[in-house]
Design a protein around this motif. Structure first.
Motif, PDB file in Angstrom:
ATOM      1  N   ILE A 194       0.582  -1.181  -0.110  1.00  0.00           N
ATOM      2  CA  ILE A 194      -0.036   0.068   0.021  1.00  0.00           C
ATOM      3  C   ILE A 194       0.663   1.141  -0.044  1.00  0.00           C
ATOM      4  N   PRO A 195       0.843   2.107  -0.969  1.00  0.00           N
ATOM      5  CA  PRO A 195       1.477   3.083  -1.099  1.00  0.00           C
ATOM      6  C   PRO A 195       0.637   4.572  -0.565  1.00  0.00           C
ATOM      7  N   ARG A 196       1.373   5.250   0.193  1.00  0.00           N
ATOM      8  CA  ARG A 196       0.808   6.495   0.886  1.00  0.00           C
ATOM      9  C   ARG A 196       1.656   7.702   0.574  1.00  0.00           C
ATOM     10  N   GLY A 197       1.033   8.562  -0.363  1.00  0.00           N
ATOM     11  CA  GLY A 197       1.725   9.690  -0.667  1.00  0.00           C
ATOM     12  C   GLY A 197       1.231  10.316  -1.984  1.00  0.00           C
ATOM     13  N   GLY A 198       2.148  10.894  -2.509  1.00  0.00           N
ATOM     14  CA  GLY A 198       1.649  12.014  -3.905  1.00  0.00           C
ATOM     15  C   GLY A 198       1.575  10.854  -4.995  1.00  0.00           C
ATOM     16  N   ARG A 199       0.993  11.611  -6.238  1.00  0.00           N
ATOM     17  CA  ARG A 199       0.959  10.906  -7.376  1.00  0.00           C
ATOM     18  C   ARG A 199       2.094  10.105  -7.977  1.00  0.00           C
ATOM     19  N   LYS A 200       3.189  10.762  -7.679  1.00  0.00           N
ATOM     20  CA  LYS A 200       4.552  10.253  -8.284  1.00  0.00           C
ATOM     21  C   LYS A 200       4.837   9.027  -7.352  1.00  0.00           C
ATOM     22  N   LEU A 201       4.833   9.044  -6.264  1.00  0.00           N
ATOM     23  CA  LEU A 201       5.210   7.731  -5.350  1.00  0.00           C
ATOM     24  C   LEU A 201       4.144   6.865  -5.828  1.00  0.00           C
ATOM     25  N   ILE A 202       2.890   6.944  -5.992  1.00  0.00           N
ATOM     26  CA  ILE A 202       1.947   5.982  -6.423  1.00  0.00           C
ATOM     27  C   ILE A 202       2.115   5.458  -7.655  1.00  0.00           C
ATOM     28  N   ASP A 203       2.242   6.288  -8.684  1.00  0.00           N
ATOM     29  CA  ASP A 203       2.726   5.610  -9.858  1.00  0.00           C
ATOM     30  C   ASP A 203       3.990   5.055  -9.893  1.00  0.00           C
ATOM     31  N   PHE A 204       4.838   5.157  -9.287  1.00  0.00           N
ATOM     32  CA  PHE A 204       6.131   4.496  -9.251  1.00  0.00           C
ATOM     33  C   PHE A 204       5.956   3.228  -8.793  1.00  0.00           C
ATOM     34  N   VAL A 205       5.123   3.030  -7.525  1.00  0.00           N
ATOM     35  CA  VAL A 205       4.883   1.718  -6.770  1.00  0.00           C
ATOM     36  C   VAL A 205       4.043   0.649  -7.834  1.00  0.00           C
ATOM     37  N   ARG A 206       3.180   1.730  -8.331  1.00  0.00           N
ATOM     38  CA  ARG A 206       1.964   0.705  -9.394  1.00  0.00           C
ATOM     39  C   ARG A 206       2.720   0.092 -10.469  1.00  0.00           C
ATOM     40  N   GLU A 207       3.662   0.897 -11.150  1.00  0.00           N
ATOM     41  CA  GLU A 207       4.365   0.631 -12.275  1.00  0.00           C
ATOM     42  C   GLU A 207       5.543  -0.408 -12.202  1.00  0.00           C
ATOM     43  N   GLY A 208       6.029  -0.325 -10.775  1.00  0.00           N
ATOM     44  CA  GLY A 208       7.199  -1.421 -10.798  1.00  0.00           C
ATOM     45  C   GLY A 208       6.900  -2.379  -9.718  1.00  0.00           C
ATOM     46  N   ALA A 209       5.628  -2.720  -9.225  1.00  0.00           N
ATOM     47  CA  ALA A 209       5.341  -3.684  -8.294  1.00  0.00           C
ATOM     48  C   ALA A 209       5.045  -4.986  -8.981  1.00  0.00           C
ATOM     49  N   ARG A 210       5.780  -5.896  -8.363  1.00  0.00           N
ATOM     50  CA  ARG A 210       5.546  -7.344  -8.807  1.00  0.00           C
ATOM     51  C   ARG A 210       4.735  -8.138  -7.844  1.00  0.00           C
ATOM     52  N   ILE A 211       4.054  -7.375  -6.670  1.00  0.00           N
ATOM     53  CA  ILE A 211       3.231  -7.814  -5.603  1.00  0.00           C
ATOM     54  C   ILE A 211       2.041  -7.101  -5.848  1.00  0.00           C
ATOM     55  N   PRO A 212       0.701  -7.477  -5.256  1.00  0.00           N
ATOM     56  CA  PRO A 212      -0.288  -6.860  -5.372  1.00  0.00           C
ATOM     57  C   PRO A 212      -0.355  -5.452  -4.660  1.00  0.00           C
ATOM     58  N   VAL A 213      -0.988  -4.390  -5.253  1.00  0.00           N
ATOM     59  CA  VAL A 213      -0.928  -2.986  -4.860  1.00  0.00           C
ATOM     60  C   VAL A 213      -2.276  -2.522  -4.590  1.00  0.00           C
ATOM     61  N   ILE A 214      -2.659  -1.823  -3.605  1.00  0.00           N
ATOM     62  CA  ILE A 214      -3.669  -0.867  -3.404  1.00  0.00           C
ATOM     63  C   ILE A 214      -3.379   0.272  -3.477  1.00  0.00           C
ATOM     64  N   GLU A 215      -3.796   1.179  -4.290  1.00  0.00           N
ATOM     65  CA  GLU A 215      -3.519   2.440  -4.477  1.00  0.00           C
ATOM     66  C   GLU A 215      -4.327   3.460  -3.533  1.00  0.00           C
ATOM     67  N   THR A 216      -3.393   4.439  -2.619  1.00  0.00           N
ATOM     68  CA  THR A 216      -3.992   5.250  -1.849  1.00  0.00           C
ATOM     69  C   THR A 216      -3.399   6.628  -1.885  1.00  0.00           C
ATOM     70  N   GLY A 217      -3.992   7.621  -1.272  1.00  0.00           N
ATOM     71  CA  GLY A 217      -3.383   8.707  -0.828  1.00  0.00           C
ATOM     72  C   GLY A 217      -3.439   9.999  -1.724  1.00  0.00           C
ATOM     73  N   ALA A 218      -3.023   9.916  -3.205  1.00  0.00           N
ATOM     74  CA  ALA A 218      -3.357  11.053  -3.985  1.00  0.00           C
ATOM     75  C   ALA A 218      -4.596  11.739  -4.070  1.00  0.00           C
ATOM     76  N   GLY A 219      -4.905  12.956  -3.640  1.00  0.00           N
ATOM     77  CA  GLY A 219      -6.065  13.641  -3.483  1.00  0.00           C
ATOM     78  C   GLY A 219      -6.406  14.726  -4.433  1.00  0.00           C
ATOM     79  N   VAL A 220      -6.951  14.759  -5.591  1.00  0.00           N
ATOM     80  CA  VAL A 220      -7.185  15.972  -5.981  1.00  0.00           C
ATOM     81  C   VAL A 220      -8.557  16.289  -6.204  1.00  0.00           C
ATOM     82  N   VAL A 221      -8.992  17.168  -4.975  1.00  0.00           N
ATOM     83  CA  VAL A 221     -10.442  17.377  -4.350  1.00  0.00           C
ATOM     84  C   VAL A 221     -11.053  18.524  -4.715  1.00  0.00           C
ATOM     85  N   ASN A 222     -12.392  18.419  -5.039  1.00  0.00           N
ATOM     86  CA  ASN A 222     -13.168  19.603  -5.573  1.00  0.00           C
ATOM     87  C   ASN A 222     -14.511  19.792  -4.981  1.00  0.00           C
TER      88      ASN A 222
END
Length: 414
Positions: A194-222
């Motif tokens: 589970i990555p917690r942080g900004g979009r850059k971190l989450i993208d890095f984890v999602r693109e490089g992981a060989r293990i299951p990932v749940i994306e969290t954290g990045a919030g562009v809120v309206n």
């Protein structure tokens, strides 16, 4: 090698999954007490981290520990201890025509890895939630918080030792890129990342992981202020959503205002000036604010402002002519995190909640409520912005999976 250490974490996870509920709660209560007893040490370690970061850095507030924040974290751990166990729940049960009894029962994932930035509170929240749900945790904090995280893991290990629980139930990996890469390829050792942080971190984890990932954290809120929105309600919601804590993922980034309410925009935004919020407004909104909002805090927006998570005292403003235009903007620029509408029209509220694709969709309430503790979960391991599996604040139940238990009396399949 890191995998040698991770194999010990994996082994510890088996022991943690078998602990009695009373033992889990006793460990968490001891940790809550120990945090307060050793707060001076924790604050000293945090000051060492803060000394290396400029106060103007948006991450400074996330990194900061205070006596009040330590008290809040301690109380959060106690709250987790008081919650019902998520383990051993019968999710589904039935008996087949052949007499086989089937039960679908909640169990831990095993080892949960969390990669996060300059947020030392995450170390405690992750451990508390993982431990209560029978999981071991592998923690990868950023360099900015390395002293704070080391002090936290030392405290956690001391408490685990006091209760004769394997200290590898919580493991802090080095704060290096190499360690991150090893975590992401730790197939067979880490069951969920589970990555917690900004979009850059989450993208890095999602693109490089060989293990299951749940994306969290990045919030562009309206937040959309509708043509029927109540002005006083809107002022309170916008101020709270934007300025309660600007560095967190549920903070407001963009105000959408219906064109028929531009006459009220200056008053709607007036409380923001007391917090020195810089407004980046489109042409129509700029004209409505010019001369009525401090000029030093008002500028024209550029296209890149929409879709930006500011993590600072900055708010983009866009004028829209309809509810459909507002939901279209959110669909284009939102991050599936949290969105809100201020309206007195129930039909508009219903359409907004039906059409907006986000984990949390609010009517006449600020997005600052997107938080595990506020949702009664005790704490959270993150805000999931994906649709497969957990979505929204992830508490104890979201840290469990399930297995099927089948009991028979000698039946065989034909």
């Amino acid at each position: 090698m890191l995998k040698d250490e991770l194999s010990k974490v994996k082994q510890a996870s088996k022991a943690l999954s078998l602990l009695e509920e009373q033992k889990r709660n006793a460990v968490l209560l001891s940790l809550s007490d120990a945090m307060l007893e050793r707060r001076d040490c924790l604050l000293e370690s945090n000051r060492a981290d803060l000394s290396r970061m400029e106060k103007s850095n948006p991450l400074y507030d996330r990194l900061l520990l205070t006596e009040d924040r330590i008290q809040e974290i301690s109380e959060g751990i106690r709250k987790v201890a008081s919650l019902p166990s998520p383990l051993g729940r019968t999710i589904e049960e039935r008996t087949l025509p052949n007499g086989l009894r089937l039960r679908k029962v909640s169990v831990p994932f095993g080892v949960v890895g969390v990669i996060y930035e300059a947020r030392p509170n995450v170390t405690y929240d992750v451990f508390a939630l993982c431990f209560k749900s029978g999981n071991a945790c592998v923690l990868k904090g950023g360099r900015d918080a390395q002293n704070s995280n080391r002090a936290a893991i030392s405290l956690i290990h001391d408490v685990l030792q006091q209760h004769s629980v394997p200290t590898y139930g919580a493991f802090l990996v080095p704060s290096t890129h190499e360690a991150t890469a090893e975590m992401l390829s730790a197939v067979g050792y880490i069951d969920l990342c589970i990555p917690r942080g900004g979009r850059k971190l989450i993208d890095f984890v999602r693109e490089g992981a060989r293990i299951p990932v749940i994306e969290t954290g990045a919030g562009v809120v309206n937040t959309y202020f509708d043509k029927s929105g109540d002005l006083e309600i809107g002022k309170a919601i916008i101020l709270n959503a934007k300025t309660r804590r600007v560095s967190v993922c549920n903070a407001l980034d963009c105000l959408l205002v219906h064109s028929s309410r531009l006459g009220d925009l200056a008053e709607l935004c007036s409380p923001l000036s007391t917090k020195n919020v810089l407004l980046k407004a489109d042409d129509r909104a700029y004209s409505a604010l010019e001369g009525k909002y401090p000029s030093a805090l008002l500028t024209h927006s550029v296209p890149e402002d929409y879709g930006t998570e500011f993590m600072d005292y900055v708010l983009a403003i866009r004028t829209v002519d309809s509810l459909q235009e507002a939901t279209g903007h959110i669909g284009r620029y939102g991050s599936l995190h949290s969105e809100a509408i201020v309206t007195e029209d129930d039909s508009c509220a219903a359409v907004f909640q039906a059409e907006v694709d986000a984990a949390c969709v609010y009517v006449n309430a600020p997005t600052s409520f997107t938080d595990g503790a506020q949702f009664g979960l005790g704490a959270e391991i993150g805000i999931s912005t994906q649709k497969l599996g957990a979505r929204g604040p992830m508490g104890l139940r979201e840290l469990t999976t399930y297995k099927w238990l089948i009991n028979g009396r000698g039946q065989v399949r034909g």
